[in-house]
Each structure stands twice: as structure tokens, then as C-alpha cells.
Design a protein around this motif. Structure first.
Motif, short mmCIF file in Angstrom:
data_model
loop_
_atom_site.label_atom_id
_atom_site.label_comp_id
_atom_site.label_asym_id
_atom_site.label_seq_id
_atom_site.Cartn_x
_atom_site.Cartn_y
_atom_site.Cartn_z
N ARG A 130 5.28 10.16 17.60
CA ARG A 130 6.52 9.20 16.82
C ARG A 130 5.78 7.71 16.50
O ARG A 130 5.94 7.31 15.62
CB ARG A 130 7.55 9.14 17.66
N LEU A 131 5.09 7.34 17.43
CA LEU A 131 4.14 6.05 17.66
C LEU A 131 3.28 5.96 16.42
O LEU A 131 3.05 5.17 15.53
CB LEU A 131 3.40 5.58 18.80
N LYS A 132 2.63 7.37 16.18
CA LYS A 132 1.58 7.29 14.82
C LYS A 132 2.24 7.42 13.67
O LYS A 132 1.73 6.85 12.65
CB LYS A 132 0.79 8.81 15.28
N ARG A 133 3.40 7.85 13.56
CA ARG A 133 4.17 7.83 12.41
C ARG A 133 4.69 6.51 12.10
O ARG A 133 4.70 5.95 10.94
CB ARG A 133 5.33 8.97 12.14
N LYS A 134 5.15 5.88 13.21
CA LYS A 134 5.87 4.47 12.97
C LYS A 134 4.54 3.58 12.53
O LYS A 134 4.93 2.67 11.84
CB LYS A 134 6.07 4.18 14.53
N ARG A 135 3.34 3.88 13.29
CA ARG A 135 2.13 3.01 13.01
C ARG A 135 1.76 2.98 11.07
O ARG A 135 1.68 2.01 10.71
CB ARG A 135 0.97 3.27 13.58
N SER A 136 2.08 4.14 10.91
CA SER A 136 1.73 4.49 9.42
C SER A 136 2.85 3.70 8.60
O SER A 136 2.54 3.07 7.59
CB SER A 136 2.06 5.98 9.13
N MET A 137 4.21 3.73 9.05
CA MET A 137 5.29 3.06 8.33
C MET A 137 4.86 1.70 8.28
O MET A 137 5.30 0.91 7.36
CB MET A 137 6.49 3.62 9.21
N GLN A 138 4.48 1.07 9.35
CA GLN A 138 4.27 -0.35 9.47
C GLN A 138 3.16 -0.98 8.39
O GLN A 138 3.19 -1.80 7.91
CB GLN A 138 3.93 -0.58 10.93
N LEU A 139 2.19 0.29 8.21
CA LEU A 139 0.94 -0.11 7.78
C LEU A 139 1.49 -0.22 5.92
O LEU A 139 1.08 -1.26 5.47
CB LEU A 139 -0.10 0.80 7.74
N LEU A 140 2.45 0.62 5.63
CA LEU A 140 2.72 0.61 4.28
C LEU A 140 3.64 -0.58 4.33
O LEU A 140 3.53 -0.97 2.87
CB LEU A 140 3.35 1.84 4.21
N HIS A 141 4.64 -0.48 5.10
CA HIS A 141 5.74 -1.70 5.02
C HIS A 141 4.71 -3.06 4.97
O HIS A 141 5.23 -3.91 4.08
CB HIS A 141 6.40 -2.02 6.17
N SER A 142 3.85 -3.24 5.57
CA SER A 142 3.11 -4.60 5.48
C SER A 142 2.33 -4.80 4.10
O SER A 142 2.49 -5.71 3.58
CB SER A 142 1.89 -4.56 6.58
N ARG A 143 1.74 -3.64 3.79
CA ARG A 143 1.21 -3.67 2.15
C ARG A 143 2.21 -4.13 1.05
O ARG A 143 2.00 -4.83 -0.02
CB ARG A 143 0.56 -2.14 1.79
N LEU A 144 3.62 -3.38 1.16
CA LEU A 144 4.33 -3.83 0.15
C LEU A 144 5.05 -5.23 0.24
O LEU A 144 5.24 -6.10 -0.51
CB LEU A 144 5.73 -2.76 0.40
N GLU A 145 5.12 -5.52 1.58
CA GLU A 145 5.42 -7.18 1.94
C GLU A 145 4.31 -8.21 1.26
O GLU A 145 4.68 -9.04 0.46
CB GLU A 145 5.65 -7.47 3.13
N ARG A 146 3.03 -7.81 1.36
CA ARG A 146 2.08 -8.56 0.88
C ARG A 146 2.29 -8.45 -0.65
O ARG A 146 2.09 -9.45 -1.52
CB ARG A 146 0.80 -7.91 1.10
N ALA A 147 2.71 -7.33 -1.44
CA ALA A 147 2.59 -7.12 -2.94
C ALA A 147 3.90 -8.20 -3.23
O ALA A 147 3.84 -8.70 -4.38
CB ALA A 147 3.05 -5.82 -3.23
N LYS A 148 4.88 -8.08 -2.44
CA LYS A 148 6.22 -9.19 -2.79
C LYS A 148 5.75 -10.60 -2.83
O LYS A 148 6.02 -11.37 -3.53
CB LYS A 148 7.31 -9.12 -1.75
N ARG A 149 4.72 -11.05 -1.46
CA ARG A 149 4.47 -12.41 -1.52
C ARG A 149 3.46 -12.70 -2.61
O ARG A 149 3.57 -13.79 -3.07
CB ARG A 149 3.71 -12.43 -0.26
N GLU A 150 2.65 -11.64 -3.14
CA GLU A 150 1.94 -11.99 -4.28
C GLU A 150 2.54 -12.00 -5.66
O GLU A 150 1.80 -12.21 -6.56
CB GLU A 150 0.42 -10.95 -4.19
N GLY A 151 3.75 -11.80 -5.60
CA GLY A 151 4.38 -11.69 -7.02
C GLY A 151 4.31 -10.17 -7.55
O GLY A 151 5.13 -10.31 -8.87
N GLU A 152 3.73 -9.38 -7.16
CA GLU A 152 3.83 -8.08 -7.79
C GLU A 152 5.07 -7.48 -7.92
O GLU A 152 5.63 -6.93 -8.74
CB GLU A 152 2.74 -7.34 -7.09
N LEU A 153 5.95 -7.43 -6.69
CA LEU A 153 7.21 -6.79 -6.42
C LEU A 153 8.24 -7.94 -6.58
O LEU A 153 7.94 -8.87 -6.29
CB LEU A 153 7.39 -6.07 -5.12
N PRO A 154 9.44 -7.73 -7.10
CA PRO A 154 10.58 -8.50 -7.30
C PRO A 154 10.89 -8.92 -5.71
O PRO A 154 10.86 -8.30 -4.83
CB PRO A 154 11.57 -7.49 -7.82
N GLU A 155 11.44 -10.07 -5.76
CA GLU A 155 11.78 -10.69 -4.52
C GLU A 155 12.81 -9.66 -3.70
O GLU A 155 13.12 -9.96 -2.41
CB GLU A 155 12.37 -11.98 -4.94
#
Length: 204
Positions: A130-155
């Protein structure tokens, strides 16, 4: 009688034994892999298995670590390097399609498919997976948040929800692979998911 005539016992190849155990756990899951199957595929008797790995759980944990270091590589490593979030998700799903459908290996993802069917049979393994799957989720979530900060994804993009959707889809691909879907089918599924990207990033 000399040693050469008597024949010496073969040295225990721990790495090969661990590889064999990993593939068996990957194929059958923790609960459905019996001790007798493990000792047979590893070339060990039960006392030697316990002496080397302490327990079935200890063996599984080492096998899982080996999977991450070898067969499971190539899916998550390029998440941060991708130029855009769309490209990161596209690479993730395409790499998953290829990884889950190799001809010479068990199909699907060991982390997704090998969990105990009844978590009471090994709570520690259930929690580790479960923790390994959660870490994968966190990695992807972090990458998407970065894209939002950089203006790639809508606010208004729901990055947590989108990450959850991507991972749920990827886990489904793993099950499809185990059920016999071809590599071509899995790659097509990944392409279809990405084709809906512009709609997905606007879901609130």
C-alpha cells in the motif's frame, strides 16, 4: 574417496534463487504461492530457506525489492524529466504497457497483483505494498502540481484526482495484461487515455 569422485554439493546461488522466487510471487501472488513451490523453484529445503530469508514474508520483501531494482524499472524514472505533464503521463502509460506485456516474464505489475488476498494473512506485506502504491501516487501528484505552477495545467485542475485517475487506469492495465491482453491492446489503451487529456485536465 576424493571430493571429485564423491561430488561436492552445488553452491547455493542466492541471486538465482531470489529471482525464481520473485517470478513465482509475481505470477501467483503471496497467498497462492506455497512453501513447497518456493523450495522447489529455489532449489532449497525449508530449513535452508528460513536460514537464508527468515520467513516467507522476509523472502517476499527481498523478492519485491529485487523486482523494483530490475523488472519494475523503466516506468517511473522519467516522470520528472518529461518536458510536460502530458508527456510524463504518456510515457508512464506507454512504458507500463511494454513492461506489463513482456513475453518472457509474468504479466502485469508485481506490486499491484501480488498482494495477499486476505490482508489478515500478512498485514505487514499489505501495508508495504500500500505504501509503495501511495508513493507512486505522490510522485505523480507532485509532477502534476508542478505543471500547474508552471502554467501548463489550468489553475482549476484537480491534480490529486487526476493522479488517482491515471494510477487507477494503470492498475487496470496490469489486470488486463494478466488476463491475456496483448501488448498491442495495452498500447492502444494508453493512447486512448492520452487522447482524452484535454478533457481530463479540466475535470474539477
Amino acid at each position: 574417496m576424493s571430493d571429485s569422485k564423491r561430488g561436492r554439493p552445488r553452491a547455493f546461488d542466492r541471486e538465482k534463487a531470489l529471482q525464481n522466487a520473485m517470478e513465482l510471487f509475481w505470477q501467483k501472488g503471496f497467498d497462492n504461492t506455497s512453501l513447497s513451490e518456493l523450495t522447489a523453484c529455489m532449489g532449497l529445503n525449508p530449513p535452508s530457506l528460513y536460514a537464508s530469508f527468515k520467513s516467507k514474508e522476509g523472502l517476499f520483501n527481498e523478492a519485491l525489492a529485487r523486482y523494483e531494482e530490475t523488472e519494475g524499472k523503466g516506468i517511473w524514472e522519467h516522470l520528472e524529466e518529461a518536458a510536460t505533464a502530458r508527456e510524463a503521463v504518456e510515457q508512464l502509460l506507454h512504458a507500463s504497457a511494454l513492461n506489463f506485456s513482456r513475453q518472457d516474464k509474468p504479466k502485469g505489475c508485481m506490486i499491484v497483483l501480488s498482494a495477499p488476498q486476505m490482508c489478515g494473512s500478512s498485514n505487514t506485506i499489505c501495508e508495504e505494498l500500500r505504501l509503495k502504491r501511495k508513493r507512486s501516487m505522490q510522485l505523480l501528484h507532485s509532477r502534476l502540481e508542478r505543471a500547474k505552477r508552471e502554467g501548463e495545467l489550468p489553475e482549476q485542475t484537480d491534480c490529486a484526482g487526476l493522479a488517482n485517475l491515471v494510477l487507477t487506469f494503470q492498475h487496470g492495465m496490469s489486470i488486463q495484461a494478466r488476463d491475456g491482453s496483448s501488448r498491442q491492446t495495452l498500447v492502444k489503451l494508453a493512447e486512448q487515455f492520452i487522447s482524452a487529456w484535454e478533457c481530463l485536465i479540466h475535470i474539477r
